[in-house]
Design an enzyme around this catalytic site. Structure first.
Site, PDB file in Angstrom:
ATOM      1  N   HIS A  43       0.842  -1.189   0.000  1.00 31.14           N
ATOM      2  CA  HIS A  43       0.000   0.000   0.000  1.00 31.14           C
ATOM      3  C   HIS A  43       0.880   1.244   0.000  1.00 31.14           C
ATOM      4  CE1 HIS A  43      -3.786  -2.159   1.745  1.00 31.14           C
ATOM      5  NE2 HIS A  43      -3.329  -2.712   0.641  1.00 31.14           N
ATOM      6  N   GLU A  52       0.858   3.868   1.880  1.00 25.88           N
ATOM      7  CA  GLU A  52       1.316   4.249   3.218  1.00 25.88           C
ATOM      8  C   GLU A  52       2.520   3.408   3.637  1.00 25.88           C
ATOM      9  OE1 GLU A  52      -3.285   3.877   3.600  1.00 25.88           O
ATOM     10  OE2 GLU A  52      -1.695   3.115   2.290  1.00 25.88           O
TER      11      GLU A  52
END
Length: 150
Positions: free
Chosen positions: A78, A80
């Site tokens: 992801h 993040e």
């Protein structure tokens, strides 16, 4: 007399900065090879971008995020997670930083956010599962849902 937050010039300035960084995160998301969803993230500390990331496969892997059934491959990182691991490899610290991300974090990324010392998360689109947001709330991390487009 309580000062109205909307009239506080510091809050207006922060809101403007939040929108600008989110717009940058949306541009950064375009680097993703993922077809189902492109997500971008920026980590900002003291008005400096200290890390960035977008969703995609690990370094050295093929840039194909979905399998033959059009499902996301389990090893896709992801945005993040990419931004947090990138800052971990640098000389910067994400302690007390703000994470700007185009989609709200999942529970796995929220764990990383907590451990990275990030104190504020700003996003534009809510992910369909809100477990990550609930975990961030439990950790007393400031969460802001900001719409940048009408």
């Amino acid at each position: 007399m309580n000062k109205d937050k909307l009239q506080d010039p510091n809050n207006e300035k922060q809101a403007k900065q939040d929108k600008l960084y989110l717009e940058m995160a949306h541009v950064w998301a375009k680097n993703s090879y993922c077809k189902r969803r492109q997500v971008g993230a920026l980590i900002v500390k003291e008005k400096m971008i200290i890390s960035d990331g977008y969703n995609g496969t690990p370094s050295g892997f093929e840039n194909i995020c979905e399998d033959e059934n059009k499902l996301t491959k389990p090893y896709v990182l992801h945005a993040e997670a990419n931004a947090i691991t990138k800052v971990a490899k640098s000389n910067n610290s994400s302690d007390n930083a703000t994470l700007y991300v185009t989609t709200s974090p999942c529970v796995e990324c929220s764990k990383l956010i907590i451990q990275a010392g990030i104190k504020r998360v700003v996003f534009t689109e809510k992910y369909r599962v809100e477990d990550g947001l609930r975990l961030l709330e439990r950790a007393n991390i400031e969460i802001n849902h900001v719409k940048i487009k009408d």
